[in-house]
Scaffold this motif. Structure first.
Motif, PDB file in Angstrom:
ATOM      1  N   ARG A   1      13.168   7.799  12.633  1.00 11.12           N
ATOM      2  CA  ARG A   1      13.270   7.395  11.248  1.00 11.12           C
ATOM      3  C   ARG A   1      11.990   7.984  10.517  1.00 11.12           C
ATOM      4  O   ARG A   1      11.954   9.076   9.467  1.00 11.12           O
ATOM      5  N   TRP A   2      11.630   7.265  10.555  1.00 12.03           N
ATOM      6  CA  TRP A   2       9.857   7.375  10.167  1.00 12.03           C
ATOM      7  C   TRP A   2       9.409   8.750  10.070  1.00 12.03           C
ATOM      8  O   TRP A   2       8.732   9.468   9.152  1.00 12.03           O
ATOM      9  N   LYS A   3       9.216   9.184  11.421  1.00 15.35           N
ATOM     10  CA  LYS A   3       8.577  10.589  11.631  1.00 15.35           C
ATOM     11  C   LYS A   3       9.666  11.523  11.666  1.00 15.35           C
ATOM     12  O   LYS A   3       9.091  13.098  11.389  1.00 15.35           O
ATOM     13  N   SER A   4      11.093  11.102  10.788  1.00 15.67           N
ATOM     14  CA  SER A   4      11.977  12.483  10.726  1.00 15.67           C
ATOM     15  C   SER A   4      11.662  12.249   9.373  1.00 15.67           C
ATOM     16  O   SER A   4      11.568  13.772   8.496  1.00 15.67           O
ATOM     17  N   LYS A   5      11.037  11.721   8.742  1.00 13.92           N
ATOM     18  CA  LYS A   5      10.460  12.001   7.013  1.00 13.92           C
ATOM     19  C   LYS A   5      11.627  12.131   5.912  1.00 13.92           C
ATOM     20  O   LYS A   5      11.225  12.925   4.899  1.00 13.92           O
ATOM     21  N   LYS A   6      12.720  11.249   5.925  1.00 10.88           N
ATOM     22  CA  LYS A   6      13.613  11.810   5.184  1.00 10.88           C
ATOM     23  C   LYS A   6      13.729  10.663   4.339  1.00 10.88           C
ATOM     24  O   LYS A   6      14.367  10.876   3.294  1.00 10.88           O
ATOM     25  N   TRP A   7      12.764   9.441   4.327  1.00 15.89           N
ATOM     26  CA  TRP A   7      12.068   8.898   2.752  1.00 15.89           C
ATOM     27  C   TRP A   7      11.660   9.483   2.211  1.00 15.89           C
ATOM     28  O   TRP A   7      11.188   8.921   0.990  1.00 15.89           O
TER      29      TRP A   7
ATOM     30  N   LEU B   1       0.876  -1.218  -0.384  1.00 14.32           N
ATOM     31  CA  LEU B   1      -0.236   0.126   0.127  1.00 14.32           C
ATOM     32  C   LEU B   1       0.967   1.097  -0.085  1.00 14.32           C
ATOM     33  O   LEU B   1       0.607   1.980  -0.576  1.00 14.32           O
ATOM     34  N   ILE B   2       2.183   1.523   0.419  1.00 13.93           N
ATOM     35  CA  ILE B   2       2.348   1.539   0.952  1.00 13.93           C
ATOM     36  C   ILE B   2       3.383   2.218  -0.834  1.00 13.93           C
ATOM     37  O   ILE B   2       3.902   3.756  -0.632  1.00 13.93           O
ATOM     38  N   GLY B   3       4.001   1.262  -1.151  1.00 12.35           N
ATOM     39  CA  GLY B   3       4.645   1.576  -2.762  1.00 12.35           C
ATOM     40  C   GLY B   3       3.564   1.967  -3.444  1.00 12.35           C
ATOM     41  O   GLY B   3       4.288   3.179  -4.120  1.00 12.35           O
ATOM     42  N   TYR B   4       2.354   2.161  -3.332  1.00 13.65           N
ATOM     43  CA  TYR B   4       1.352   2.689  -4.390  1.00 13.65           C
ATOM     44  C   TYR B   4       0.852   4.480  -3.546  1.00 13.65           C
ATOM     45  O   TYR B   4       1.678   4.901  -5.070  1.00 13.65           O
TER      46      TYR B   4
ATOM     47  N   LEU C   1       2.648  11.683   0.214  1.00 13.08           N
ATOM     48  CA  LEU C   1       3.270  10.830   1.319  1.00 13.08           C
ATOM     49  C   LEU C   1       2.465  11.260   2.195  1.00 13.08           C
ATOM     50  O   LEU C   1       2.575  10.541   3.134  1.00 13.08           O
ATOM     51  N   GLN C   2       1.311  12.134   2.608  1.00 10.50           N
ATOM     52  CA  GLN C   2       1.105  12.845   3.862  1.00 10.50           C
ATOM     53  C   GLN C   2       0.312  11.191   3.731  1.00 10.50           C
ATOM     54  O   GLN C   2       0.140  10.798   5.098  1.00 10.50           O
ATOM     55  N   GLU C   3      -0.634  10.729   2.851  1.00 11.89           N
ATOM     56  CA  GLU C   3      -1.516   9.692   3.280  1.00 11.89           C
ATOM     57  C   GLU C   3      -0.493   8.321   3.188  1.00 11.89           C
ATOM     58  O   GLU C   3      -1.014   7.290   4.628  1.00 11.89           O
ATOM     59  N   ALA C   4       0.256   8.062   2.430  1.00 11.24           N
ATOM     60  CA  ALA C   4       1.802   7.204   2.771  1.00 11.24           C
ATOM     61  C   ALA C   4       2.302   6.834   4.434  1.00 11.24           C
ATOM     62  O   ALA C   4       2.383   5.998   5.389  1.00 11.24           O
ATOM     63  N   TYR C   5       2.465   8.415   5.015  1.00 15.08           N
ATOM     64  CA  TYR C   5       2.962   8.516   7.009  1.00 15.08           C
ATOM     65  C   TYR C   5       1.657   7.636   7.460  1.00 15.08           C
ATOM     66  O   TYR C   5       2.180   6.672   8.549  1.00 15.08           O
TER      67      TYR C   5
END
Length: 457
Positions: free
Chosen positions: A437-443, A300-303, A310-314
């Protein structure tokens, strides 16, 4: 067909993706030892021979998995970005790459099977039957490499039921073949290990054919094979390896660290070693859900990343994390409630039951930490952040899990309780660092496809 696929990607839910994945994983875990269980009715030496051969095969399967991992993430992102042509390119490149890789490893197992078994210090009387199994199953391991790749393709397009159905069919066929050749049913010859190997190879071969048919059905009867003739797929291979090699390194590091910890546990005595096996077989039902939710979330996140949402993926990652941890805690509470009954399925030894009960109770803390890791690492990978989980994972596995297992378990004399404490510290440390790391949004800048970020980010 492109519109149909895009519509599929947009509408699919986590539950629709996850429940077939859960059943598929459950079948793999329950049926993965079908050869061993059925052989136990035939000959104990045959069980040992197949068990050692399967240890070698498990390492090979991990190596096949790195191409499948890259395939799953890239196709999901390209489908989300509505770049169906590039998704098709990744499909054919991954199929051919894993086929070539599979053929090479199959040849290695077939030719060097005996030296490999001797390196594992296998007793001389077990080498012959183990070699037969390794040469037949291992010699056709390229079939398994293709099954993993094709399974990743159909799941990445959202058709997780396809992979589940094929797994069910393969397991049924394998068990039936074992029944024929182990017990001589319906006049079949009793072939023992050879029969089990043939059954395994044939069931995988049939599964491969069905998966090929399903893949063609899902891509509207077309795979762009001509793309490979037009040019060498340098960019596609680079993308697959960029994801796959770090992931494979992490898995190999984990398996190696667990082998070292098993060595520590073995030094604590047979009771400790046996208790660990029994407890693991009980609590695995808790983290099966996390693995399934993690794989579904990854797709789902890949989609979403491919679509630029990106906000929805987050938010998707955080929601999946909450679901996985809630389900895990609930299952562990149920397991704790019935722990005595569950342990007595395996043993009547009061020492094992007592120690196992303590470990199961500690697993109420351990398993949510494991869920933490599985979900957030899957999310980071699917967003393109593949290196950070590997670096942190290797440091924590060896710096915490292995080190504390030895220090608390052996030096301080806490035994398995010390080992479980090490597991808890390792899982929660990695989980917290992954969430940070996820919350840093470096991805957000690490996507493998060119996407237009939506304004809500």
């Amino acid at each position: 067909m492109e519109k149909q696929k895009t519509k599929k990607a947009a509408k699919i839910t986590l539950f629709a993706l996850t429940w077939p994945i859960f059943i598929e994983i459950l079948l793999h875990m329950l049926m993965g030892n079908a050869d061993t269980l059925m052989l136990s009715q035939y000959d104990d030496n045959a069980v040992a021979a197949v068990g050692v051969a399967n240890q070698i095969m498990s390492i090979i399967i991990v190596m096949f998995g790195f191409v499948a991992m890259g395939t799953s993430i890239l196709i999901a992102q390209y489908v989300g970005a509505k770049q169906e042509e590039k998704a098709g390119h990744i499909s054919v490149v991954s199929i051919v790459a894993n086929l070539v890789f599979g053929i090479i490893l199959s040849a290695v197992l077939f030719i060097f099977g005996k030296p490999l078994l001797q390196l594992m210090n296998l007793p001389e009387e077990l080498i012959a039957p183990s070699l037969i199994y390794l040469q037949i199953v291992g010699g056709f391991s390229f079939v398994q490499s293709l099954i993993m790749t094709l399974g990743a393709i159909v799941k990445s397009y959202g058709f997780t039921k396809d992979a589940m159905i094929v797994t069910i069919g393969m397991n049924i066929l394998n068990v039936f073949g074992n029944y024929l050749f182990i017990f001589g049913a319906f006049g079949a010859p009793v072939l023992g290990v050879t029969g089990v190997a043939i059954s395994t190879a044939v069931s995988r071969g049939v599964g491969l054919i069905i998966l090929f048919i399903l893949v063609y059905k899902r891509v509207n009867g077309e795979l762009p094979w001509s793309f490979l003739v037009e040019k060498f797929p340098k960019e596609e291979l680079k993308q697959l390896l960029k994801i796959g090699i770090p992931s494979a390194g992490e898995h190999l590091s984990y398996n190696t660290s667990q082998m070292v910890i098993t060595f520590f546990v073995a030094s604590m005595g047979t009771t400790a070693l046996t208790t660990r096996v029994y407890v693991f077989n009980i609590i695995m039902f808790a983290f099966l859900f996390s693995i399934a939710i993690g794989q579904g979330t990854q797709i789902l996140i890949g989609y979403l990343v491919g679509e630029g949402k990106l906000q929805e993926a987050y938010r998707r990652c955080l929601k999946s994390l909450w679901i996985a941890m809630s389900v895990t805690i609930f299952i562990m509470i149920v397991i704790v409630f019935f722990q005595d009954t569950l342990l007595r399925i395996f043993t009547d030894n009061p020492e094992i039951i007592y120690l196992g009960s303590i470990l199961i109770f500690m697993s109420i803390i351990l398993e949510p930490g494991r869920a933490f890791n599985i979900i957030v690492i899957s999310a980071l990978r699917s967003a393109g952040d593949v290196k950070y989980p590997v670096y942190i994972g290797i440091l924590s596995m060896w710096g915490v899990a292995v080190t504390v297992s030895y220090g608390a378990g052996i030096v301080m004399g806490l035994g398995l309780i010390g080992v479980w404490l090490a597991f808890i510290l390792d899982e929660w440390l990695r989980g917290i660092l992954m969430l940070k790391r996820w919350k840093s949004k470096k991805w957000v800048s690490m996507s493998f496809v060119d996407v237009q970020k939506t304004k809500d980010y």
